[in-house]
Every structure is written in C-alpha cells, then in structure tokens.
Design an enzyme around this catalytic site. Sequence first.
Site, short mmCIF file in Angstrom:
data_model
loop_
_atom_site.label_atom_id
_atom_site.label_comp_id
_atom_site.label_asym_id
_atom_site.label_seq_id
_atom_site.Cartn_x
_atom_site.Cartn_y
_atom_site.Cartn_z
N LYS A 73 0.85 -1.19 0.00
CA LYS A 73 0.00 0.00 0.00
C LYS A 73 0.88 1.25 0.00
O LYS A 73 1.86 1.32 0.76
CB LYS A 73 -0.91 -0.03 1.24
CG LYS A 73 -1.98 1.04 1.29
CD LYS A 73 -2.89 0.81 2.49
CE LYS A 73 -4.00 1.85 2.60
NZ LYS A 73 -4.89 1.59 3.76
N SER A 147 -9.57 1.47 2.86
CA SER A 147 -8.77 2.26 1.95
C SER A 147 -7.73 1.43 1.18
O SER A 147 -7.17 1.89 0.19
CB SER A 147 -8.03 3.36 2.72
OG SER A 147 -7.15 2.82 3.70
N SER A 171 -9.91 -0.70 7.03
CA SER A 171 -9.28 -0.70 5.71
C SER A 171 -8.60 -2.01 5.36
O SER A 171 -8.33 -2.28 4.19
CB SER A 171 -8.26 0.44 5.61
OG SER A 171 -8.91 1.69 5.73
#
Length: 591
Positions: A73, A147, A171
């Site tokens: 990420k 996310s 997330s």
Amino acid sequence: MTQTTAWTISEWQHAYKSGETTPTDALLALRNSLDPQDPAWIYILSDKEIAQQIDNLRSPTEQPLYGIPFALKDNIDAQGLTTTAACPAFGYTANTDASIVAKLKQAGAILLGKTNLDQFATGLVGTRSPYGAVANSYNPDYVSGGSSSGSAVTVARGLVPFSIGTDTAGSGRVPAGFNNIVGLKPTKGRFSIHGVVPACKSLDCTSVFALNVEDAETVAGIIEGFDPADGYSRKQPHPARLLPAQPRFGIPTELPFFGDSEQEKAWHKTLSQLEQQGVELVPMDFSDMQTLAQLLYGGPWVAERHAAVGEFMHDRADKMNPVVRGIIEQAKNFSATDAYRAEYRRAELVRSIQQAMASVDALLVPTAPRLPTIAEVEADPVAVNSQLGTWTNFVNLADCSALALPAGFRDDGLPFGITLIAPAWQDTALAEFGRRWQAQLGGKRGATDVDLPRSTSETNIPQGHIRLAVVGAHLSGMPLNRQLTERQARLVEATTTAPQYRLYALPNTTPPKPGLVKTADGGEIEVELWDMPVDQFGSFVALIPAPLGIGTLTLNDGRDVKGFICENAATEGATDITELRGWRAYIKSIT
C-alpha cells in the site's frame, strides 16, 4: 512462460525448489504482464528494480519468502520509492524501508509495486484517489472497498500471493470482504507502523491480505515483533488460547443492511453453515460497540488525522481529494478538552465491551452491511462510506484483534465476507478457526477460477503452541485429560503412530497407564493430538511420573510430534497390548 496466477506462498516455494522456474524468469515475466494503467497500481517497479532485489536473495533455506512477490500500500515506505498516500503533491522519496518492509525483504520477499488507496487512508470505498477508483475484482460496477483497495484487488486477481495494507477503521477488512480474500487485522502493536504515513497513529495497524489464512499467518509470523522505533509497538504478553472446537460467537441482535437484501440473505445463510459445523451463536447487544464506533469520525479522533497531514493541508489543501479534505477539516470543531472527554468515554465503553466479550469466544459480524456500487458512492460519498464501517470502526478503538474471512457468495454472484473479533493478542486463535472455516467452505482463490488448496490445518501448529500426542490416561474422557484442558490445550485430531511402536499396560500405576516403546516390529497405535500453549507445557511435563517422559513420536503420515514415551526397562513385567492397537480398547477389555 510459467503461469503464476493465484499461486499461494507454498506453491511459489515448490516451484523454486523443484526447478520449475527461477525468481528472475517468474518475477520479470509477472512484472511485464502487469498493466501500468491499471488503477490498482500507483507504481510498478521496473525490471531493473526487481532484478536488484533478486540479486540480493540468498537461498530458499535461509529465506522463508525467497523470491515471493508482494504488493505494498502506497502509504508505507519502500527505500528509494516515492510514497504518495494517493496524493501526488504530498509525495516524497523514502530514505529507508518501513520496518515491516525491511523484514519482508530480509525474508526474501520481492516488492512488485505500490498500490492505490483512498487518499491518506481515509475511506472504506476505494474511490477517493486521483489515480482512479479501484473497481471490485468481480464486478467493475461495484466498489473494491478501501482504503487498502489496490492491495486487496492485486491479491484477489491472483497477481501476488499476499499484500500489505493498513487498518484504522476497517481498511484491512472491508476490501477483503468485497473481494473474497482473507484480511488479517492484527492486535495494535503486533506489527510495526514505523515508516507508515499515519491516519490515526494511536489506532493504526499494518495488515495482511492473502488468498488463504495459512499465507496470512505465514506473513504475520515474519513481520510481527517488538519494534523500538515504533512508539506504539508492544510485546505479546502471552500466547493466544485457541478457540474451542465448537466455539460460542456473539452476534448482533440488530443488523442494519441499509436496503441490501443480498447481503442480509448471505448473512443468514452463513449463520446456518456455522451452526451446522457446531458453532453456538449467541445474540448480543452491540449498542456499546456502535456508540464507540461513532467516536472515530464523529468525535475528536478526526483531529488525529489532521495531526498527520495538517502542515500539508495548510499549504496544499487544494491538492487533496475534496471528500477527504472535508473529513479532516472537521478537526477544527474539537478542542483539547473534547479530546480528553472522548477518551474518558472511550475507556468506559471499552470496559463494558470487554465484559460483554468475556461471555463468548469471539464476536462474529458481517464484514460490511452492504456492498455498494461506485455510482452509489459517488451520489452520497460520506453516508455510504459511514455505513460500510458499521462493524469495523469500533475494533481498533476497543483494542481488539480481527480476521476477515470469505463466506461464499450472494445470489447475485458477488462475494460475501464475515469478520471474527476478539480481545487483543487473540490473533492466532482467530486464525486457527479461520483455517478450519476455509477448509470446510472450500471455493476459489479470490476472483480467480483456481480452487483453494487443500487445507493443511492439521499439519500447521498454531503459533505459540506445542503439538502433543497422548496415548493413555490423557485421552479424551480418560482420568487425566483434565491436565490438558486445564492448560487450555485443544484436541486437533485422532490418528495413529507409525507401525514401529509397541504398547504395554504398566503394572502398579494409578490411574492405569500405558507405556509406548519404539521397536522394529511394532504396530500402529491410536493417539490423540493436542495443541498446548508453550507457556503451559512446562507445568504439564512436571506432572509426568517416571518411567514415562516426553519424546518425539513419528505418526503414520510421517509427521514428528512430541508425545509420551516409556523407558524400555519399565516394560519388564508389563502386559504387551500392541495387538489391541490402543489404550481405549485395552480399558474396554478389562471392564
């Protein structure tokens, strides 16, 4: 070209050891098959950058993740690469690897690329990024969840066997539920957050996505550990206690599905499956959890997001996603006094939640109450996002561990997921149940057509446990079995030894006890395998009287485990009962 799509970690390992492929051949071919316009990626490493990592590999025997690709990420630092947090104007070149990235590279893992996310990890939808909305891996009309959208989707498509995300409000769980993969949300402090762009630093966790629980746990075992560079890092105080074979799960008495009837039907179908597998479902009042969840965005914790990016906002607010900016700007509505009052309220709610959780083995919730389309999110971005956090927002505030698991499919073909929630440091217990659940559920790997591998749950020993073979008075229902259950040991399976053992009934023992001796002409003897916490093993061994002891037994499938053995001299005058094949049969024969 070797086809690596949807390979698990063990399949990558096997391919290298067997000579089917090499890291250079497999990884460069994989890298060149990726589409740089795919919104799941923010940056794909070049051939040269991947080759440099390959040059640093040592050997498969030294490195458990030797040559295995992963995605990261893009709010987590990788040395020499730009960290954007999905905001190009915020981007900076990382001078060092984040702590968990350094551990992964040391273990031989190869970083393939940085993945897209809801900007500044603020969102559960996967659409709040200038790099584009990341679509659901099953149907592009639907959201991928956020996310950690890109991290989840790259795993679900089978591009990488695992990826790293973050989790503050869900997330690391919601995208797993929307894409038919596993999302491991650890206890806060189990994985370091050093080198992570903060969302709410006091709540942030790095997380793991994988196709199955085994791979998630493999990665977790590599990246976990106390990190003095992380002020929120913690040492695990004791090993997790495994869930019972037939656990009790607390479920909400009231579940809002916000009009998503497919999600509701899938939930009830899953409950029926769990009950058929012996799980006891206990309806519980989740009102305290919901009240706590509201504090995350409706209280002063939003000011913690401002603490992370406030200076950037002051100078470059116009470069931010307007929805994200609007959320973080709410920080101005709260004072320091508000923050302390909210913390006091949080502590009160957490104490109440902990007391409620003590009555069950874990909580069970739908990972998300609905699966919205991208159009629905665009029409009402804040409200829909808030709905998705119904069962996730309270978890980090309450200092809980959580594991998001695939749970089959809705009638419209979209994935459905459940999440198990337990107190801090129960990660291993949740994972052990998750392995059993996936083994019984079966299905495909993420959004691919490849079947999940046959579960190895019976051969995997949970972290912090010792697998022990018992042969006599410690068997289930026998007089000394309590010495196992009092130490939170849990029955794994009944099996037999390899055919090189003889069993004797020892004289003058109370209660009656057998002696197991390895010989050249024995037979297969029935045993039970139990997993016992390491910190309880010493006190158990102290109870074992001579001539018995603990040694290594070989099972009929070649596994070696710890188990009861007997001194050869003690068999003089003992009754050879090998032909009965087990202690139960002997006890039955004399009663």
